[in-house]
Design an enzyme around this catalytic site. Structure first.
Site, short mmCIF file in Angstrom:
data_model
loop_
_atom_site.label_atom_id
_atom_site.label_comp_id
_atom_site.label_asym_id
_atom_site.label_seq_id
_atom_site.Cartn_x
_atom_site.Cartn_y
_atom_site.Cartn_z
N ASP A 278 0.63 -1.38 0.18
CA ASP A 278 -0.07 -0.14 0.04
C ASP A 278 0.85 1.35 -0.03
OD1 ASP A 278 1.11 -0.04 2.62
OD2 ASP A 278 -0.87 0.72 3.37
N ASP A 280 2.14 3.27 2.23
CA ASP A 280 3.43 3.46 3.05
C ASP A 280 3.94 2.04 3.25
OD1 ASP A 280 1.12 2.42 4.58
OD2 ASP A 280 1.90 3.22 6.24
N THR A 345 -8.32 -3.43 16.68
CA THR A 345 -7.72 -3.25 15.42
C THR A 345 -6.92 -2.09 15.59
OG1 THR A 345 -9.96 -3.67 14.40
CG2 THR A 345 -8.67 -2.10 13.46
C1 VG1 Z 1 -7.46 0.14 8.80
C2 VG1 Z 1 -7.71 -1.37 8.91
C3 VG1 Z 1 -6.73 -1.71 10.09
C4 VG1 Z 1 -5.51 -0.97 10.04
C5 VG1 Z 1 -5.55 0.51 9.72
C6 VG1 Z 1 -4.33 1.04 9.31
O1 VG1 Z 1 -8.24 0.70 10.04
O2 VG1 Z 1 -9.00 -1.84 9.24
O3 VG1 Z 1 -6.61 -2.95 10.51
O4 VG1 Z 1 -4.82 -1.14 11.12
O5 VG1 Z 1 -6.39 0.85 8.66
O6 VG1 Z 1 -3.54 0.47 8.34
P1 VG1 Z 1 -9.90 1.32 10.19
O7 VG1 Z 1 -9.91 1.84 11.51
O8 VG1 Z 1 -10.27 1.93 8.77
O9 VG1 Z 1 -10.72 -0.11 9.95
V1 VG1 Z 1 -2.71 1.26 7.35
O10 VG1 Z 1 -1.86 0.49 6.22
O11 VG1 Z 1 -4.14 2.23 6.54
O12 VG1 Z 1 -1.70 2.46 8.24
CO CO Z 2 -0.42 1.34 5.39
#
Ligand code: VG1
Ligand code: CO
Length: 548
Positions: A278, A280, A345
């Protein structure tokens, strides 16, 4: 160096979510917006004087401008030195690796991760502490509180930008700035974990791979390691140049957004192995030829096969997964006789377990997998792990997963996202669902001729077994007899309206039943989710916007 004290006023809503503060670029471009947050962060780090700060981001629009602002503020706030990735680039796992290797005080990561970028896209900032991991909730709450009382920030009075494109050292007043190769420390760490000779031989034998970096920060890492160190043919890494708008891609590696890769991985002429990361580069998607691996299965397969890889030869202390992630890892942990932890999460909840050596591997259903080598999830690490397993066993991705299912059973799994709901409607849906909870235990639903009974219905709460901190209201769970689960929670990473995430899971032990399409296998649960939560009526939407 002259230090300016600039008067400012609080902005509402500077509370970090699941992973840092994320807003539209246009919000971050407002005068004082970034500065307020950074000063609030520095104010919560009272012993920062003379310390080292790591700084880098995923290269999205506004990254370069933000790096310059933060360097001037770090100098004005007494940091001793700053380590900046060349070009302002550092992946999230690389920041974690650099903090740990160089014993830095902390790090700032500029990223909105899987959210789209560009002038109309999203921007974000997150802080990592000295173990290399995301700031725990106690700290993010303190930062937020500080943003609500802030009256001034300090910044070095210089208009001259720091040259962040050339390796070497500079100074800004008393602060030393070192521009570092964003890949070097990380690549060295990967070499210490995986069998590079075996992977080199795998490519040399003619196996092929396609790594889609989605025009985000993973490209330089993948090119250096796969095409450089492992001898994969040029062109193995596609979309490998980080672009400010990710080339228009939505850098979220899942079957809905990585459609190009899914198409390239289908048919007899497809490469053996497909992968993506993704914005980052902390997420990963794993594909075989005509075969998609769910992230929950990925964690379980890596755990079951960990001792085949040098870095984990001595076995695992434990496994941790986020609550909505499937229970596939639990079954492996049971077989290995090690504990499996269920956390809320967000990667920040794994930090204490990793530091205390209670868990070695961690994972989330959202394409996040990692280990105790850093304190973040790590996209390329997971991809190298899968590559190493293929090289060590001679098995394909599909055969590794199918063997796993035969041995442990299959957890059919899917996440349905309902995006762009108004906040009021989403809150109303969750409130109604929570109000209903006491009546749900014992409820039965007809499904394909037999009844599905809810054994337990609750709102997930977590007490950290290491430091005792408590997190409540982490998602509504419906736990069915036989192990099926439905989980509902609202996203904490979006920047517009609300996103409802519905997580669906069903366990199937019988190998003769392992060939269904996931949506069909989960059809009864999908229906029950709507019946119980009234999703369609609350949202007035015809269906989910993203199914993974
Ligand atoms: C989402 C995912 C979660 C992950 C977070 C950050 O959060 O569900 O599992 O840790 O993104 O990932 P949320 O609150 O939107 O469900 V990253 O790679 O976007 O920093
Ligand atoms: Co990320």
């Amino acid at each position: 160096m002259n230090i300016l004290s600039i008067a400012t006023r609080p902005f509402v809503g500077q509370r970090p979510g699941t992973s840092g503060l994320r807003k539209k670029v246009t919000v971050f471009q407002q005068p004082h917006y970034l500065e307020n947050f950074v000063q609030a962060l520095f104010d919560t780090l009272p012993d920062r004087a003379g310390k080292t700060l790591v700084l880098g981001g995923d290269g999205r629009f506004h990254n370069r401008a933000a790096v310059q602002t933060i360097l001037r503020m770090a100098a004005a706030n007494g940091f001793g030195s700053a380590l900046v990735g060349r070009g302002g680039l550092l992946s999230t796992p690389a920041v974690s690796a650099v903090i740990r290797k160089r014993a830095a005080y902390g790090g700032i990561i500029l990223s909105a991760s899987h959210n789209p970028g560009g002038p109309d896209g999203d921007f974000g900032i997150k802080y990592n502490i000295s173990n290399g991991g995301p700031a725990p909730e106690k700290l993010t709450e303190a930062i937020y509180e500080r943003t609500q009382a802030i009256a001034e920030y300090r910044i070095a009075d210089t208009a001259e930008p720091v040259d962040i494109d050339t390796l070497g050292t500079h100074s800004l007043g008393e602060m030393r700035i070192e521009v570092i190769d964003p890949v070097a420390d990380y690549a060295e760490l990967m070499q210490s974990l995986f069998d590079f000779d075996a992977m080199r031989a795998w490519f040399a034998a003619g196996h092929r791979m396609r790594y889609d970096a989605m025009c985000a920060v993973g490209g330089p890492y993948a090119k250096a390691i796969l095409e450089g160190m492992l001898g994969a043919p040029a062109g193995t890494v596609v979309n490998g140049e980080p672009l400010e708008d990710f080339g228009g891609h939505h850098p979220d590696p899942n079957p809905a957004h990585a459609t190009e890769l899914i198409a390239a991985m289908s048919g007899a002429a497809a490469p053996d192995f497909g992968a993506a990361s993704d914005g980052d580069a902390d997420r990963n998607m794993i594909l075989g030829r005509d075969f998609v691996v769910t992230p929950s299965d990925s964690l379980a397969v890596l755990a079951a096969n960990a001792t085949r890889v040098p870095g984990y030869r001595d076995g695992l202390a434990g496994i941790a997964r986020s609550m909505p992630t499937s229970c596939a890892a639990d079954i492996v942990a049971q077989a290995l006789g090690i504990p499996c932890y269920e956390t809320p999460t967000g990667w920040k909840f794994f930090g204490t377990l990793l530091d205390a050596d209670r868990a070695t591997l961690c994972g989330e259903e959202s394409y996040g997998t990692g280990s105790n080598h850093v304190r973040e999830k790590d996209g390329l690490w997971a991809i190298l792990f899968w590559l190493n397993l293929q090289a060590a066993t001679g098995q394909s991705v599909e055969s590794l997963v199918r063997h796993h299912w035969t041995r442990f059973g299959r957890h059919y799994y899917s996440r349905h996202d309902w995006e762009g709901i108004s906040t009021e409607r989403a809150d109303a849906l969750m409130a109604a669902l929570r109000a209903k909870l006491p009546s749900l235990a014992g409820a039965e639903f007809p499904a394909a001729g037999k009844a599905l009974r809810i054994e337990q219905a609750d709102d997930f709460a977590y007490t950290d077994p290491v430091d005792g901190s408590v997190s409540q209201r982490q998602g509504v769970r419906l736990l069915f007899a036989g192990g099926s689960r439905i989980v509902f929670r609202l996203s904490g990473t979006g920047t517009e309206g609300a996103t409802l995430r519905v997580y669906l899971e069903r366990y199937e032990a019988d190998p003769l039943q392992h060939d269904q399409a996931a949506q069909e296998a989960l059809a009864a649960l999908i229906e029950i989710a709507d019946t119980v939560a009234g999703i369609r009526s609350h949202t007035a939407m015809p269906g989910p916007t993203v199914i993974t």
